[in-house]
Write a protein that holds these residues in place. Structure first.
Motif, mmCIF file in Angstrom:
data_model
loop_
_atom_site.group_PDB
_atom_site.id
_atom_site.type_symbol
_atom_site.label_atom_id
_atom_site.label_comp_id
_atom_site.label_asym_id
_atom_site.label_seq_id
_atom_site.Cartn_x
_atom_site.Cartn_y
_atom_site.Cartn_z
ATOM 1 N N TYR A 36 0.756 -1.067 0.331
ATOM 2 C CA TYR A 36 -0.144 -0.057 -0.332
ATOM 3 C C TYR A 36 0.708 1.115 -0.282
ATOM 4 O O TYR A 36 2.253 0.959 0.287
ATOM 5 C CB TYR A 36 -1.232 0.095 1.034
ATOM 6 N N PHE A 89 3.728 1.181 2.978
ATOM 7 C CA PHE A 89 2.946 -0.405 3.929
ATOM 8 C C PHE A 89 3.172 -1.881 2.770
ATOM 9 O O PHE A 89 2.807 -1.893 2.303
ATOM 10 C CB PHE A 89 2.055 0.560 4.579
ATOM 11 N N PHE A 100 -5.634 -8.413 8.251
ATOM 12 C CA PHE A 100 -4.685 -7.751 7.860
ATOM 13 C C PHE A 100 -3.494 -6.542 8.507
ATOM 14 O O PHE A 100 -4.475 -5.853 9.260
ATOM 15 C CB PHE A 100 -5.050 -6.457 6.590
ATOM 16 N N TYR A 101 -2.652 -7.201 8.819
ATOM 17 C CA TYR A 101 -1.632 -6.681 9.829
ATOM 18 C C TYR A 101 -0.515 -6.177 8.671
ATOM 19 O O TYR A 101 0.067 -6.764 7.798
ATOM 20 C CB TYR A 101 -1.191 -7.957 10.406
ATOM 21 N N PHE A 102 -0.271 -4.875 8.861
ATOM 22 C CA PHE A 102 0.106 -3.982 8.190
ATOM 23 C C PHE A 102 2.147 -3.413 8.994
ATOM 24 O O PHE A 102 1.593 -3.761 10.195
ATOM 25 C CB PHE A 102 0.006 -2.547 8.013
ATOM 26 N N GLY A 103 3.541 -4.114 8.065
ATOM 27 C CA GLY A 103 3.990 -3.075 8.473
ATOM 28 C C GLY A 103 4.762 -1.677 8.645
ATOM 29 O O GLY A 103 2.998 -1.098 8.513
ATOM 30 N N THR A 104 5.215 -1.102 9.498
ATOM 31 C CA THR A 104 5.641 -0.003 10.435
ATOM 32 C C THR A 104 6.147 1.224 9.003
ATOM 33 O O THR A 104 5.236 1.968 9.641
ATOM 34 C CB THR A 104 6.517 -0.018 11.218
ATOM 35 N N TYR B 35 -8.782 0.581 11.810
ATOM 36 C CA TYR B 35 -7.470 1.060 12.265
ATOM 37 C C TYR B 35 -7.251 1.793 13.095
ATOM 38 O O TYR B 35 -7.513 3.099 12.447
ATOM 39 C CB TYR B 35 -6.458 1.011 11.178
ATOM 40 N N HIS B 41 4.643 3.013 14.849
ATOM 41 C CA HIS B 41 3.540 1.526 15.055
ATOM 42 C C HIS B 41 2.618 1.204 13.135
ATOM 43 O O HIS B 41 1.933 -0.007 13.581
ATOM 44 C CB HIS B 41 2.479 2.043 16.028
ATOM 45 N N GLY B 42 2.619 1.704 11.987
ATOM 46 C CA GLY B 42 2.257 1.930 10.735
ATOM 47 C C GLY B 42 0.325 1.629 11.506
ATOM 48 O O GLY B 42 0.589 1.897 12.304
ATOM 49 N N LEU B 43 0.454 0.981 10.697
ATOM 50 C CA LEU B 43 -1.189 0.849 10.891
ATOM 51 C C LEU B 43 -1.244 -0.570 12.032
ATOM 52 O O LEU B 43 -0.822 -1.681 11.570
ATOM 53 C CB LEU B 43 -2.001 0.522 10.110
#
Lengths: 112, 110
Positions: A36, A89, A100-104, B35, B41-43
């Motif tokens: 993204y 991301f 959905f899990y995102f990186g920093t 979110y 920390h991002g999302l």
């Protein structure tokens, strides 16, 4: 939950050069990966995705590479332009497939 | 444009007050998410919904509740806001594995 990390929080490139943004993930069972782009003051937008049965996928000026052996993926942007300046991301689905899990995130700055 | 509207877009409130953020979608997507985004920390996923009245917790659900009484609306409620909940909140919907995000709601808790 999933662990997704990005290697560099910031990246600066000259306009016209290629950019490479990296991401590592923890779950070897992950089978879908998404990149993204988030411009300042906006919500993230889908760029490109790749499934685990592929090593490479190309879009318009972007390429995603997946290395399942080391659980690493990268986003390559060709001929980087000022409009590419944004935070990028990577994201992976959770075990249900619907989370959905995102990186920093990596903040890309393009220098004119 | 995935037809996602968040309201309010900006809010300043005081510690201990209740706050509700609203997400409205026009695409009839089944899945909706909240979110929060914080520096470093991002999302992070707070809660998500997989249908009317069907919700589940995400990574950082403590202090938050959600409700989905209609397909198009997903509400996020902070029953008693704390300063640690100062953040930018994003609503998203998904279809076919792709997430579509709203423009975000910036919440400041003093």
């Amino acid at each position: 939950g999933e662990s997704v990390g990005l290697h560099l929080p910031t990246l600066s490139v000259q306009e016209g050069d290629n950019s490479i943004i990296n991401c590592a993930y923890s779950n070897s069972a992950s089978d879908y990966f998404i990149w993204y782009k988030q411009e300042s003051g906006k919500g993230p937008q889908f760029i490109i995705d790749i499934r685990s049965n592929m090593d490479k996928r190309q879009g318009q000026r972007v390429t995603v590479l997946l290395n399942k052996t080391v659980k690493h993926l990268s986003l390559q942007i060709a001929a980087t332009q000022p409009g590419d300046s944004a935070v990028y991301f990577c994201a992976v689905p959770g075990y249900t497939g619907n989370q959905f899990y995102f990186g920093t995130g990596t903040s890309l700055t393009v220098i004119p | 444009d995935a037809g996602i509207t968040q309201s309010p877009r900006h809010k300043v409130t005081e510690t201990g007050t209740p706050v509700t953020l609203r997400c409205h979608q026009t695409e009839n997507h089944r899945y909706m998410y909240w979110y929060r985004q914080d520096p470093g920390h991002g999302l992070r996923l707070i809660h998500y919904s997989y249908g009317v009245k069907d919700t589940d917790k995400g990574e950082v659900s403590d202090g938050y509740s959600v409700s989905r009484s209609k397909t198009e609306d997903f509400l996020l409620t902070l029953e008693s806001a704390t300063s640690s909940q100062t953040s930018v909140y994003f609503c998203a919907t998904s279809v076919g594995g792709e997430l579509f995000f709203g423009e975000g709601s910036r919440l400041t808790v003093l």
